[in-house]
Scaffold this motif. Structure first.
Motif, PDB file in Angstrom:
ATOM      1  N   ASP A  11       0.775  -1.216   0.099  1.00 34.89           N
ATOM      2  CA  ASP A  11      -0.037  -0.030   0.029  1.00 34.89           C
ATOM      3  C   ASP A  11       0.836   1.334   0.120  1.00 34.89           C
ATOM      4  N   GLY A  12       1.772   1.062  -0.641  1.00 34.61           N
ATOM      5  CA  GLY A  12       2.778   2.531  -0.801  1.00 34.61           C
ATOM      6  C   GLY A  12       2.472   3.331  -1.810  1.00 34.61           C
ATOM      7  N   PRO A  13       3.143   4.286  -2.221  1.00 32.78           N
ATOM      8  CA  PRO A  13       2.849   5.328  -3.341  1.00 32.78           C
ATOM      9  C   PRO A  13       2.569   4.571  -4.695  1.00 32.78           C
ATOM     10  N   GLY A  14       2.974   3.322  -4.930  1.00 32.25           N
ATOM     11  CA  GLY A  14       3.094   2.859  -6.288  1.00 32.25           C
ATOM     12  C   GLY A  14       4.411   3.128  -6.850  1.00 32.25           C
ATOM     13  N   VAL A  15       5.003   2.038  -7.765  1.00 28.39           N
ATOM     14  CA  VAL A  15       6.123   2.170  -8.530  1.00 28.39           C
ATOM     15  C   VAL A  15       5.983   3.246  -9.517  1.00 28.39           C
ATOM     16  N   ARG A  16       6.868   4.064  -9.921  1.00 29.16           N
ATOM     17  CA  ARG A  16       6.782   5.141 -10.980  1.00 29.16           C
ATOM     18  C   ARG A  16       6.654   4.349 -12.350  1.00 29.16           C
ATOM     19  N   VAL A  17       5.658   4.881 -13.224  1.00 32.87           N
ATOM     20  CA  VAL A  17       5.347   4.263 -14.395  1.00 32.87           C
ATOM     21  C   VAL A  17       6.076   4.903 -15.688  1.00 32.87           C
ATOM     22  N   ASP A  24      15.211   8.475  -7.208  1.00 29.64           N
ATOM     23  CA  ASP A  24      14.153   7.681  -6.666  1.00 29.64           C
ATOM     24  C   ASP A  24      13.857   6.190  -7.093  1.00 29.64           C
ATOM     25  N   GLY A  25      14.715   5.818  -8.197  1.00 31.88           N
ATOM     26  CA  GLY A  25      14.492   4.503  -8.613  1.00 31.88           C
ATOM     27  C   GLY A  25      14.191   4.454 -10.076  1.00 31.88           C
ATOM     28  N   PRO A  26      14.113   3.109 -10.925  1.00 30.19           N
ATOM     29  CA  PRO A  26      13.965   3.134 -12.145  1.00 30.19           C
ATOM     30  C   PRO A  26      12.033   3.096 -12.176  1.00 30.19           C
ATOM     31  N   GLY A  27      11.824   3.300 -13.203  1.00 32.54           N
ATOM     32  CA  GLY A  27      10.275   3.299 -13.705  1.00 32.54           C
ATOM     33  C   GLY A  27       9.902   1.592 -13.662  1.00 32.54           C
ATOM     34  N   LEU A  28       8.594   1.249 -13.810  1.00 33.31           N
ATOM     35  CA  LEU A  28       8.046  -0.193 -13.663  1.00 33.31           C
ATOM     36  C   LEU A  28       8.762  -1.068 -14.729  1.00 33.31           C
ATOM     37  N   ARG A  65       4.518 -16.015 -16.635  1.00 34.13           N
ATOM     38  CA  ARG A  65       3.676 -15.146 -16.814  1.00 34.13           C
ATOM     39  C   ARG A  65       3.581 -14.087 -15.579  1.00 34.13           C
ATOM     40  N   LEU A  66       3.713 -12.668 -15.785  1.00 34.42           N
ATOM     41  CA  LEU A  66       3.945 -11.896 -14.386  1.00 34.42           C
ATOM     42  C   LEU A  66       2.839 -10.539 -15.033  1.00 34.42           C
ATOM     43  N   THR A  67       1.950 -10.235 -14.262  1.00 29.39           N
ATOM     44  CA  THR A  67       1.240  -9.085 -14.323  1.00 29.39           C
ATOM     45  C   THR A  67       1.457  -8.011 -13.091  1.00 29.39           C
ATOM     46  N   ALA A  68       1.431  -6.722 -13.760  1.00 33.65           N
ATOM     47  CA  ALA A  68       1.906  -5.519 -12.684  1.00 33.65           C
ATOM     48  C   ALA A  68       0.764  -4.702 -12.784  1.00 33.65           C
ATOM     49  N   ASP A  69      -0.061  -4.218 -11.547  1.00 30.81           N
ATOM     50  CA  ASP A  69      -1.047  -3.555 -11.547  1.00 30.81           C
ATOM     51  C   ASP A  69      -0.605  -2.397 -10.419  1.00 30.81           C
ATOM     52  N   VAL A  70      -0.440  -1.101 -10.898  1.00 30.52           N
ATOM     53  CA  VAL A  70       0.062   0.028 -10.071  1.00 30.52           C
ATOM     54  C   VAL A  70      -0.937   1.133 -10.058  1.00 30.52           C
ATOM     55  N   GLN A  71      -1.107   1.376  -8.853  1.00 36.25           N
ATOM     56  CA  GLN A  71      -2.300   2.695  -8.416  1.00 36.25           C
ATOM     57  C   GLN A  71      -1.273   3.773  -8.041  1.00 36.25           C
ATOM     58  N   ARG A  72      -1.386   4.906  -8.803  1.00 39.03           N
ATOM     59  CA  ARG A  72      -0.335   5.721  -8.477  1.00 39.03           C
ATOM     60  C   ARG A  72      -0.866   7.229  -8.894  1.00 39.03           C
ATOM     61  N   THR A 101       1.285  -0.990  -5.035  1.00 33.82           N
ATOM     62  CA  THR A 101       1.714  -1.952  -6.337  1.00 33.82           C
ATOM     63  C   THR A 101       1.299  -3.340  -6.036  1.00 33.82           C
ATOM     64  N   THR A 102       0.954  -4.077  -7.150  1.00 33.10           N
ATOM     65  CA  THR A 102       0.656  -5.585  -7.015  1.00 33.10           C
ATOM     66  C   THR A 102       1.227  -6.362  -8.168  1.00 33.10           C
TER      67      THR A 102
END
Length: 322
Positions: A11-17, A24-28, A65-72, A101-102
């Protein structure tokens, strides 16, 4: 998950897209498709399971398979990957009031002959992380076991003190001495040290050490802890004349008998050595941890003369209260 996948959500701020390189780090997509190796174990404020600093890139590469779901920032974004490669573009999926991020992944059966996840092993590590990061809450649910999936939740406001109480567990008795604990910020070692310890009426020593929330097989922080305990105990014992002038200082083996302790440091720039990089370096860490332990334990002994006398008696004679 019931189908063998694993879903990890925060429940953090969400990875940057966006994919711009920032402090502050790389995007998704960069995070999931490029090696982000770090010499240490990352920022001391990060909480990660991995030990090598390679990040989720490796998980993605080893997943069918991998899915990424980001709320930001009010927007939800989704993207899918297969064996480390993006198979859909990063897509805006509508507005959201949440953040975080999920990541959901399925281990690649062409790589792994077996991919059975251990609920017990995960629970043990999550419990450890919650002890080492007070206020952090971690939940684990095993949906492979219906109709009532096992679920646990870990949160320990007492930090290392709670960890020591847990390690003593069922062996604890009403007559046990108090748990001694402190947390100290030290600019000279660019980090913090948290220590909790207790002597009990047993000959077993249990000292567990950690650096940036990862278990260590010893190193400068553990040596500094032992130096500090020995200095505080011997200084107090001589000041209170609990040792004769002709008696030698109490050695580490005697002081450690019956001691349960947790030593955790979090450093901006950790340095690890050893075949599996589990031994902490940095000479300054030993000196600063020794200083912090000596000061805080020494003050605790001075403030509680009855318990201090019981500790010294336990060390000298091998039995509390005698």
């Amino acid at each position: 998950m019931a189908d063998g996948g694993v879903c990890v959500a925060d429940d953090g701020p969400g990875v940057r897209v966006d994919q711009a390189e920032r402090a502050d780090g790389p995007g998704l997509e960069t995070l999931l498709t490029r090696m982000q190796f770090k010499a240490g174990s990352g920022d001391r404020r990060e909480v990660t399971l991995g030990f090598c600093g390679v990040g989720p890139y490796v998980v993605n590469a080893l997943s069918s398979r991998l899915t990424a779901d980001v709320q930001r920032e009010g927007v939800r974004w989704v993207q899918e990957y297969a064996r480390g490669v993006a198979v859909t573009p990063l897509t805006e999926a509508g507005p959201t009031t949440g953040s975080g991020t999920t990541i959901t992944f399925w281990p690649d059966a062409d790589i792994f002959t077996a991919s059975e996840f251990s609920f017990e092993a995960l629970a043990e590590r999550f419990r450890e992380l919650a002890f080492l990061n007070r206020g952090l809450e971690i939940s684990l649910t095993d949906r492979r076991r219906p109709p009532e999936p096992p679920s646990v939740r870990f949160r320990f406001p007492g930090g290392a003190r709670d960890f020591v109480a847990f390690l003593d567990g069922q062996a604890a008795t009403p007559g046990d001495l108090d748990i001694i604990g402190f947390e100290h910020e030290d600019a000279q070692m660019a980090g913090t040290v948290e220590v909790a310890l207790r002597w009990r009426d047993t000959g077993e020593e249990r000292v567990q050490s950690f650096a940036n929330s990862r278990p260590t097989g010893g190193g400068t922080h553990e040596r500094g802890f032992r130096d500090g305990v020995a200095a505080a105990v011997n200084t107090y014992a001589r000041k209170r004349r609990l040792l004769a002038v002709t008696d030698p200082d109490l050695d580490a083996d005697r002081i450690g008998a019956g001691l349960t302790a947790v030593v955790s440091v979090k450093l901006d720039d950790p340095e690890f050595h050893g075949a599996i990089r589990d031994v902490l370096g940095h000479a300054v860490v030993r000196a600063r941890v020794e200083h912090a332990v000596r000061e805080h334990l020494g003050g605790w002994l001075e403030d509680r003369p009855e318990q201090a006398a019981a500790i010294i008696d336990r060390i000298v004679h091998g039995a509390l209260g005698h």
